[in-house]
Design an enzyme around this catalytic site. Structure first.
Site, PDB file in Angstrom:
ATOM      1  N   GLY A  59       0.841  -1.186   0.000  1.00  0.00           N
ATOM      2  CA  GLY A  59       0.000   0.000   0.000  1.00  0.00           C
ATOM      3  C   GLY A  59       0.876   1.236   0.000  1.00  0.00           C
ATOM      4  N   GLN A  73       2.725  10.018   1.628  1.00  0.00           N
ATOM      5  CA  GLN A  73       4.049   9.378   1.637  1.00  0.00           C
ATOM      6  C   GLN A  73       4.898   9.782   0.431  1.00  0.00           C
ATOM      7  OE1 GLN A  73       2.257   5.246   2.448  1.00  0.00           O
ATOM      8  NE2 GLN A  73       4.232   5.143   3.487  1.00  0.00           N
ATOM      9  N   CYS A  84       6.095  -0.044   7.486  1.00  0.00           N
ATOM     10  CA  CYS A  84       5.674   1.148   6.746  1.00  0.00           C
ATOM     11  C   CYS A  84       6.845   1.615   5.895  1.00  0.00           C
ATOM     12  CB  CYS A  84       5.257   2.254   7.709  1.00  0.00           C
ATOM     13  SG  CYS A  84       4.681   3.754   6.863  1.00  0.00           S
ATOM     14  N   LEU A  85       6.567   1.931   4.647  1.00  0.00           N
ATOM     15  CA  LEU A  85       7.636   2.379   3.749  1.00  0.00           C
ATOM     16  C   LEU A  85       8.229   3.706   4.210  1.00  0.00           C
ATOM     17  CD1 LEU A  85       6.006   1.359   0.351  1.00  0.00           C
ATOM     18  CD2 LEU A  85       7.800   0.157   1.624  1.00  0.00           C
ATOM     19  N   HIS A 139      -4.256   1.056   7.922  1.00  0.00           N
ATOM     20  CA  HIS A 139      -2.920   1.676   7.938  1.00  0.00           C
ATOM     21  C   HIS A 139      -2.860   2.838   6.945  1.00  0.00           C
ATOM     22  CE1 HIS A 139       1.688   1.128   7.849  1.00  0.00           C
ATOM     23  NE2 HIS A 139       1.450   1.906   6.818  1.00  0.00           N
ATOM     24  N   GLU A 140      -3.402   2.599   5.731  1.00  0.00           N
ATOM     25  CA  GLU A 140      -3.379   3.658   4.708  1.00  0.00           C
ATOM     26  C   GLU A 140      -4.317   4.805   5.094  1.00  0.00           C
ATOM     27  OE1 GLU A 140      -1.001   3.394   2.916  1.00  0.00           O
ATOM     28  OE2 GLU A 140      -0.674   1.241   2.973  1.00  0.00           O
ATOM     29  N   HIS A 149      -2.691   7.140   7.394  1.00  0.00           N
ATOM     30  CA  HIS A 149      -1.749   8.080   6.763  1.00  0.00           C
ATOM     31  C   HIS A 149      -2.453   9.373   6.352  1.00  0.00           C
ATOM     32  CE1 HIS A 149       2.147   6.128   6.487  1.00  0.00           C
ATOM     33  NE2 HIS A 149       1.634   5.024   5.965  1.00  0.00           N
TER      34      HIS A 149
HETATM   35  O1  GNR Z   1       4.068  -2.634   2.681  1.00  0.00           O
HETATM   36  C1  GNR Z   1       3.383  -2.491   3.700  1.00  0.00           C
HETATM   37  N1  GNR Z   1       3.058  -3.589   4.437  1.00  0.00           N
HETATM   38  C2  GNR Z   1       2.110  -3.581   5.443  1.00  0.00           C
HETATM   39  C3  GNR Z   1       2.037  -4.677   6.281  1.00  0.00           C
HETATM   40  C4  GNR Z   1       1.085  -4.738   7.276  1.00  0.00           C
HETATM   41  C5  GNR Z   1       0.204  -3.695   7.439  1.00  0.00           C
HETATM   42  C6  GNR Z   1       0.277  -2.583   6.625  1.00  0.00           C
HETATM   43  C7  GNR Z   1       1.209  -2.533   5.626  1.00  0.00           C
HETATM   44  S1  GNR Z   1       1.262  -1.145   4.580  1.00  0.00           S
HETATM   45  C8  GNR Z   1       2.950  -1.140   4.126  1.00  0.00           C
HETATM   46  C9  GNR Z   1       3.242  -0.079   3.084  1.00  0.00           C
HETATM   47  C10 GNR Z   1       3.002   1.288   3.654  1.00  0.00           C
HETATM   48  O2  GNR Z   1       3.770   1.872   4.366  1.00  0.00           O
HETATM   49  N2  GNR Z   1       1.844   1.845   3.386  1.00  0.00           N
HETATM   50  O3  GNR Z   1       1.535   3.031   3.907  1.00  0.00           O
HETATM   51 NI    NI Z   2       2.691   3.174   5.743  1.00  0.00          NI
END
Ligand code: GNR
Ligand code: NI
Length: 175
Positions: free
Chosen positions: A49, A54, A96-97, A138-139, A142
Site C-alpha cells: 500500500g 508518503q 511502513c515504507l 494503515h493507509e 496516513h
Molecule cells: O508494505 C506495507 N506492508 C504492510 C504490512 C502490514 C500492514 C500494513 C502494511 S502497509 C505497508 C506499506 C506502507 O507503508 N503503506 O503506507
Molecule cells: Ni505506511
C-alpha cells in the site's frame, strides 16, 4: 520517455503528520499523473500500500495491491471513509515504507467497511478482514497524519524512532 521513480518520504516529515485534504474534481489531472507513479513506487519498494502523503501529496488518496496469488490486483481509494469497524480486534505485524526496516505488532479492529471513490470516480464500498483490513486502516491512518507507531506503546515507539535514526545516520555515512 519513462518517468523517474517518485521518492517515498521517510519519517520524521511534517506532511506525514498532517491531515490530508479531500480530493475534488480540480485534482483530476494531478491524480491521473500521480496514480501510476504511486503504483510504480509501491511495486518497486516493494510494499502492499502507499498513501499520497508518503510521496509528498497531501490529498486523501491511497493505492493498495496485495498481489493475491502473485498476480497484480491494483486498487485505488479516493476520499475513503471507514463506515463500519468490528468490535473484535486483530493483531498483526506491520511495517511502513516511511519507517523503513521497522516492524511492530499493531492491534486494530479485525474487520472494516470502507466507502470510497475508485480511479474512475465511481462510488464503491469494500468489506475487508485479515491483511487487507490492516492495510486499509494503515493507509487511512496516513491520510490523518497517523503512523503505525502511534498505535503501540511509547516504549516500543521510542525504540523504533531510535533504531530508524541510527539506520538513517548509517545510510548517510555509507553513501
Ligand atoms: O508494505 C506495507 N506492508 C504492510 C504490512 C502490514 C500492514 C500494513 C502494511 S502497509 C505497508 C506499506 C506502507 O507503508 N503503506 O503506507
Ligand atoms: Ni505506511
Amino acid at each position: 520517455m519513462d518517468t523517474p521513480l517518485i521518492p517515498i518520504l521517510v519519517a520524521p516529515q511534517a506532511i506525514l503528520k498532517a491531515r490530508a485534504l479531500p480530493v475534488t474534481d480540480k485534482h483530476a489531472d494531478q491524480l491521473r499523473d500521480l496514480i501510476p507513479r504511486m503504483f510504480a513506487a509501491m511495486y518497486h519498494a516493494p510494499g502492499i500500500g502507499l498513501a499520497a502523503p508518503q510521496v509528498g501529496v497531501g490529498l486523501r488518496m491511497f493505492v493498495v495491491d496485495l498481489m493475491p496469488d502473485d498476480k497484480p490486483d491494483p486498487m485505488v481509494f479516493i476520499n475513503p471513509e471507514i463506515v463500519l469497524q468490528s468490535t473484535e480486534l486483530a493483531t498483526r505485524e506491520e511495517g511502513c515504507l516511511s519507517l523503513p526496516g521497522q516492524y511492530a505488532d499493531v492491534t486494530r479492529p479485525a474487520r472494516v467497511k470502507l466507502r470510497y471513490l475508485d480511479a474512475q470516480g465511481a462510488k464503491k464500498e469494500i468489506e475487508a478482514e485479515d491483511l487487507l483490513s490492516a492495510c486499509l486502516q494503515h493507509e487511512h491512518d496516513h491520510l490523518n497524519g497517523v503512523l503505525f507507531v502511534d498505535h503501540i506503546s511509547a516504549l516500543k515507539r521510542n525504540m523504533i524512532w531510535r533504531k530508524l535514526a541510527k539506520a538513517q545516520r548509517e545510510k548517510q555515512g555509507a553513501g
